[in-house]
Design a protein around this motif. Structure first.
Motif, PDB file in Angstrom:
ATOM      1  N   GLN A  31       0.851  -1.186   0.000  1.00 11.46           N
ATOM      2  CA  GLN A  31       0.000   0.000   0.000  1.00 11.46           C
ATOM      3  C   GLN A  31       0.893   1.245   0.000  1.00 11.46           C
ATOM      4  O   GLN A  31       1.930   1.269   0.627  1.00 11.46           O
ATOM      5  CB  GLN A  31      -0.885   0.027   1.249  1.00 11.46           C
ATOM      6  CG  GLN A  31      -1.753  -1.197   1.425  1.00 11.46           C
ATOM      7  CD  GLN A  31      -2.528  -1.165   2.728  1.00 11.46           C
ATOM      8  OE1 GLN A  31      -3.388  -0.318   2.924  1.00 11.46           O
ATOM      9  NE2 GLN A  31      -2.210  -2.088   3.617  1.00 11.46           N
ATOM     10  N   GLY A  32       0.493   2.239  -0.707  1.00  9.31           N
ATOM     11  CA  GLY A  32       1.257   3.487  -0.713  1.00  9.31           C
ATOM     12  C   GLY A  32       2.181   3.598  -1.907  1.00  9.31           C
ATOM     13  O   GLY A  32       2.663   2.607  -2.453  1.00  9.31           O
ATOM     14  N   GLU A  33       2.439   4.825  -2.305  1.00  8.94           N
ATOM     15  CA  GLU A  33       3.233   5.089  -3.510  1.00  8.94           C
ATOM     16  C   GLU A  33       4.704   4.761  -3.333  1.00  8.94           C
ATOM     17  O   GLU A  33       5.378   4.336  -4.269  1.00  8.94           O
ATOM     18  CB  GLU A  33       3.085   6.569  -3.888  1.00  8.94           C
ATOM     19  CG  GLU A  33       3.781   6.957  -5.185  1.00  8.94           C
ATOM     20  CD  GLU A  33       3.568   8.414  -5.542  1.00  8.94           C
ATOM     21  OE1 GLU A  33       4.562   9.085  -5.893  1.00  8.94           O
ATOM     22  OE2 GLU A  33       2.423   8.883  -5.442  1.00  8.94           O
ATOM     23  N   ALA A  34       5.230   4.938  -2.120  1.00  3.58           N
ATOM     24  CA  ALA A  34       6.678   4.795  -1.907  1.00  3.58           C
ATOM     25  C   ALA A  34       7.056   3.488  -1.229  1.00  3.58           C
ATOM     26  O   ALA A  34       8.174   3.339  -0.734  1.00  3.58           O
ATOM     27  CB  ALA A  34       7.197   5.966  -1.079  1.00  3.58           C
ATOM     28  N   SER A  35       6.143   2.522  -1.216  1.00  2.00           N
ATOM     29  CA  SER A  35       6.417   1.260  -0.537  1.00  2.00           C
ATOM     30  C   SER A  35       5.980   0.075  -1.386  1.00  2.00           C
ATOM     31  O   SER A  35       4.873   0.084  -1.951  1.00  2.00           O
ATOM     32  CB  SER A  35       5.701   1.220   0.816  1.00  2.00           C
ATOM     33  OG  SER A  35       5.831  -0.045   1.422  1.00  2.00           O
ATOM     34  N   ARG A  36       6.848  -0.919  -1.496  1.00  6.11           N
ATOM     35  CA  ARG A  36       6.525  -2.169  -2.175  1.00  6.11           C
ATOM     36  C   ARG A  36       7.114  -3.314  -1.370  1.00  6.11           C
ATOM     37  O   ARG A  36       8.039  -3.130  -0.576  1.00  6.11           O
ATOM     38  CB  ARG A  36       7.093  -2.206  -3.599  1.00  6.11           C
ATOM     39  CG  ARG A  36       6.461  -1.238  -4.572  1.00  6.11           C
ATOM     40  CD  ARG A  36       5.028  -1.623  -4.924  1.00  6.11           C
ATOM     41  NE  ARG A  36       4.462  -0.716  -5.918  1.00  6.11           N
ATOM     42  CZ  ARG A  36       3.876   0.440  -5.636  1.00  6.11           C
ATOM     43  NH1 ARG A  36       3.816   0.864  -4.373  1.00  6.11           N
ATOM     44  NH2 ARG A  36       3.374   1.187  -6.591  1.00  6.11           N
ATOM     45  N   ALA A  37       6.580  -4.506  -1.600  1.00  6.25           N
ATOM     46  CA  ALA A  37       7.106  -5.699  -0.937  1.00  6.25           C
ATOM     47  C   ALA A  37       7.111  -6.850  -1.925  1.00  6.25           C
ATOM     48  O   ALA A  37       6.181  -6.991  -2.734  1.00  6.25           O
ATOM     49  CB  ALA A  37       6.277  -6.055   0.288  1.00  6.25           C
ATOM     50  N   VAL A  38       8.157  -7.649  -1.878  1.00  2.00           N
ATOM     51  CA  VAL A  38       8.326  -8.777  -2.793  1.00  2.00           C
ATOM     52  C   VAL A  38       8.793  -9.989  -1.989  1.00  2.00           C
ATOM     53  O   VAL A  38       9.731  -9.877  -1.196  1.00  2.00           O
ATOM     54  CB  VAL A  38       9.372  -8.466  -3.893  1.00  2.00           C
ATOM     55  CG1 VAL A  38       9.494  -9.626  -4.866  1.00  2.00           C
ATOM     56  CG2 VAL A  38       9.016  -7.182  -4.631  1.00  2.00           C
ATOM     57  N   ALA A  39       8.160 -11.130  -2.199  1.00  2.00           N
ATOM     58  CA  ALA A  39       8.583 -12.367  -1.545  1.00  2.00           C
ATOM     59  C   ALA A  39       9.494 -13.134  -2.489  1.00  2.00           C
ATOM     60  O   ALA A  39       9.188 -13.272  -3.683  1.00  2.00           O
ATOM     61  CB  ALA A  39       7.374 -13.221  -1.171  1.00  2.00           C
ATOM     62  N   VAL A  40      10.625 -13.612  -1.994  1.00  2.00           N
ATOM     63  CA  VAL A  40      11.591 -14.282  -2.858  1.00  2.00           C
ATOM     64  C   VAL A  40      12.137 -15.558  -2.227  1.00  2.00           C
ATOM     65  O   VAL A  40      12.183 -15.704  -1.004  1.00  2.00           O
ATOM     66  CB  VAL A  40      12.783 -13.352  -3.192  1.00  2.00           C
ATOM     67  CG1 VAL A  40      12.309 -12.076  -3.850  1.00  2.00           C
ATOM     68  CG2 VAL A  40      13.611 -13.040  -1.955  1.00  2.00           C
ATOM     69  N   ASN A  41      12.524 -16.465  -3.107  1.00  2.00           N
ATOM     70  CA  ASN A  41      13.318 -17.630  -2.730  1.00  2.00           C
ATOM     71  C   ASN A  41      14.676 -17.415  -3.378  1.00  2.00           C
ATOM     72  O   ASN A  41      14.836 -17.621  -4.577  1.00  2.00           O
ATOM     73  CB  ASN A  41      12.664 -18.917  -3.249  1.00  2.00           C
ATOM     74  CG  ASN A  41      13.489 -20.163  -2.979  1.00  2.00           C
ATOM     75  OD1 ASN A  41      14.684 -20.084  -2.679  1.00  2.00           O
ATOM     76  ND2 ASN A  41      12.866 -21.327  -3.098  1.00  2.00           N
ATOM     77  N   ILE A  42      15.623 -16.954  -2.604  1.00  2.00           N
ATOM     78  CA  ILE A  42      16.917 -16.555  -3.156  1.00  2.00           C
ATOM     79  C   ILE A  42      17.662 -17.729  -3.774  1.00  2.00           C
ATOM     80  O   ILE A  42      18.288 -17.601  -4.833  1.00  2.00           O
ATOM     81  CB  ILE A  42      17.781 -15.874  -2.077  1.00  2.00           C
ATOM     82  CG1 ILE A  42      17.096 -14.590  -1.594  1.00  2.00           C
ATOM     83  CG2 ILE A  42      19.175 -15.547  -2.610  1.00  2.00           C
ATOM     84  CD1 ILE A  42      17.787 -13.928  -0.417  1.00  2.00           C
ATOM     85  N   LEU A  43      17.593 -18.888  -3.146  1.00  2.00           N
ATOM     86  CA  LEU A  43      18.337 -20.048  -3.638  1.00  2.00           C
ATOM     87  C   LEU A  43      17.901 -20.442  -5.050  1.00  2.00           C
ATOM     88  O   LEU A  43      18.729 -20.755  -5.907  1.00  2.00           O
ATOM     89  CB  LEU A  43      18.176 -21.228  -2.682  1.00  2.00           C
ATOM     90  CG  LEU A  43      18.835 -21.089  -1.317  1.00  2.00           C
ATOM     91  CD1 LEU A  43      18.561 -22.328  -0.464  1.00  2.00           C
ATOM     92  CD2 LEU A  43      20.343 -20.895  -1.470  1.00  2.00           C
ATOM     93  N   LYS A  44      16.591 -20.394  -5.301  1.00  2.00           N
ATOM     94  CA  LYS A  44      16.075 -20.766  -6.613  1.00  2.00           C
ATOM     95  C   LYS A  44      15.889 -19.565  -7.529  1.00  2.00           C
ATOM     96  O   LYS A  44      15.700 -19.723  -8.738  1.00  2.00           O
ATOM     97  CB  LYS A  44      14.743 -21.510  -6.465  1.00  2.00           C
ATOM     98  CG  LYS A  44      14.876 -22.884  -5.818  1.00  2.00           C
ATOM     99  CD  LYS A  44      13.537 -23.608  -5.830  1.00  2.00           C
ATOM    100  CE  LYS A  44      13.666 -25.007  -5.250  1.00  2.00           C
ATOM    101  NZ  LYS A  44      12.361 -25.722  -5.259  1.00  2.00           N
ATOM    102  N   GLY A  45      15.896 -18.370  -6.969  1.00  2.00           N
ATOM    103  CA  GLY A  45      15.713 -17.165  -7.773  1.00  2.00           C
ATOM    104  C   GLY A  45      14.263 -16.768  -7.956  1.00  2.00           C
ATOM    105  O   GLY A  45      13.967 -15.780  -8.644  1.00  2.00           O
ATOM    106  N   ASP A  46      13.343 -17.500  -7.350  1.00  2.00           N
ATOM    107  CA  ASP A  46      11.919 -17.191  -7.503  1.00  2.00           C
ATOM    108  C   ASP A  46      11.596 -15.817  -6.913  1.00  2.00           C
ATOM    109  O   ASP A  46      11.933 -15.526  -5.765  1.00  2.00           O
ATOM    110  CB  ASP A  46      11.065 -18.246  -6.785  1.00  2.00           C
ATOM    111  CG  ASP A  46      11.234 -19.640  -7.373  1.00  2.00           C
ATOM    112  OD1 ASP A  46      11.688 -19.733  -8.526  1.00  2.00           O
ATOM    113  OD2 ASP A  46      10.903 -20.615  -6.677  1.00  2.00           O
ATOM    114  N   GLY A  47      10.946 -14.980  -7.707  1.00  2.00           N
ATOM    115  CA  GLY A  47      10.510 -13.671  -7.241  1.00  2.00           C
ATOM    116  C   GLY A  47      11.556 -12.577  -7.314  1.00  2.00           C
ATOM    117  O   GLY A  47      11.240 -11.399  -7.136  1.00  2.00           O
TER     118      GLY A  47
END
Length: 281
Positions: free
Chosen positions: A77-93
């Protein structure tokens, strides 16, 4: 309980973060998806308030998917905020991080253009407490190992600029924990996840608290992993059952509950018990 944790290099890092913030367009705040709130340093909220922020929920493959989605919806929510869920080992997201960074920095680049400055590269500062996956994330974004990683907190000890392609320039920073943990529940959750060393607390007590918490919040996963019944909510009995299930036996076949406590923490931290989230919105 108040755990003091503020090595000299962390105090220095805080000062350097303040100095370097004016050089970046966006903050990539890396948190542990299993405990998105507890793995955030409250000090960073204050330091980076004026900067667009992308919160990267690392280790999402270990977290409860339903809980993760709630945090994503809240932080997107909001113009200056984002969130992303990732699986770093596999590169997902991971590809979504650059996309999110572009979105929140649109106003920044419009201001630069009005001043006659045309720059396409997004300069980002990577922040987070130790052992949430900052260095692993940078290595994944770059496509090769450019920063040291490890399972123990505090691997990154100095700030360094790293270029990834033509669109991203990253400033890696040391993991910064807050001066002390006033909230015992936050300290426990961080130890359960492996963000801080379990040796800072009594391992057997830590494991007993975790067993009671799992029995309430993830009873099916706990029962399935160790083939135990949860009729009895006595943590000592539960830990003994874990010891028997995992073959943690001392001389004479006596259950070694201290070893069982260590194995339980290791199982939870590696995802063997199931996809678990310690924080709730």
């Amino acid at each position: 309980m108040s755990i003091q944790w503020f090595p000299g290099h962390m105090a220095k890092a805080r000062k350097e973060v303040l100095e370097q913030l004016k050089l970046v367009d966006v903050v990539l705040e890396v948190v542990d998806a299993r405990l998105p709130n507890s793995s955030r340093n409250p000090m960073m909220e204050e330091l980076t308030r004026a900067k667009p922020t992308v919160r990267v929920l690392a280790k999402a493959d270990l977290a409860d998917d339903e809980v993760t989605q709630r945090f994503l919806a809240f932080w997107n929510q909001g113009e200056a905020s984002r969130a992303v869920a990732v699986n770093i080992l596999k590169g997902d997201g991971v590809s979504g991080i650059l996309r999110a960074a572009r979105e929140v920095t649109v106003p920044t680049f419009k201001k630069l253009e009005k001043k006659g400055i045309r720059r396409k590269t997004i300069r980002a500062m990577v922040l987070g407490i130790p052992n949430v996956g900052k260095s692993s994330l940078i290595n994944r974004l770059v496509g090769k190992k450019v920063v040291k990683t490890g399972d123990q907190p505090g691997i990154t000890r100095q700030q360094q600029w790293i270029r990834t392609g033509k669109e991203f320039e990253l400033l890696d920073t040391p993991g910064i924990l807050w001066p002390k943990f006033e909230d015992p529940d936050v300290a426990k959750r961080l130890a359960w996840s492996g963000a801080i060393k379990s040796s800072l607390l009594k391992v057997d007590e830590l494991a007993k608290d975790l067993l009671l918490w799992l029995a309430t919040n993830y009873p099916d996963e706990l029962s399935k992993r160790y083939n135990i019944t949860l009729d009895e909510q006595d943590p000592e009995i539960l830990l003994t059952q874990v010891a028997l299930s995992r073959g943690a036996l001392a001389q004479g076949g006596v259950p070694d509950t201290l070893l069982a406590a260590e194995l339980l923490l290791r199982d939870v931290q590696s995802g063997l018990v199931g996809k678990i989230s310690f924080d709730r919105l």
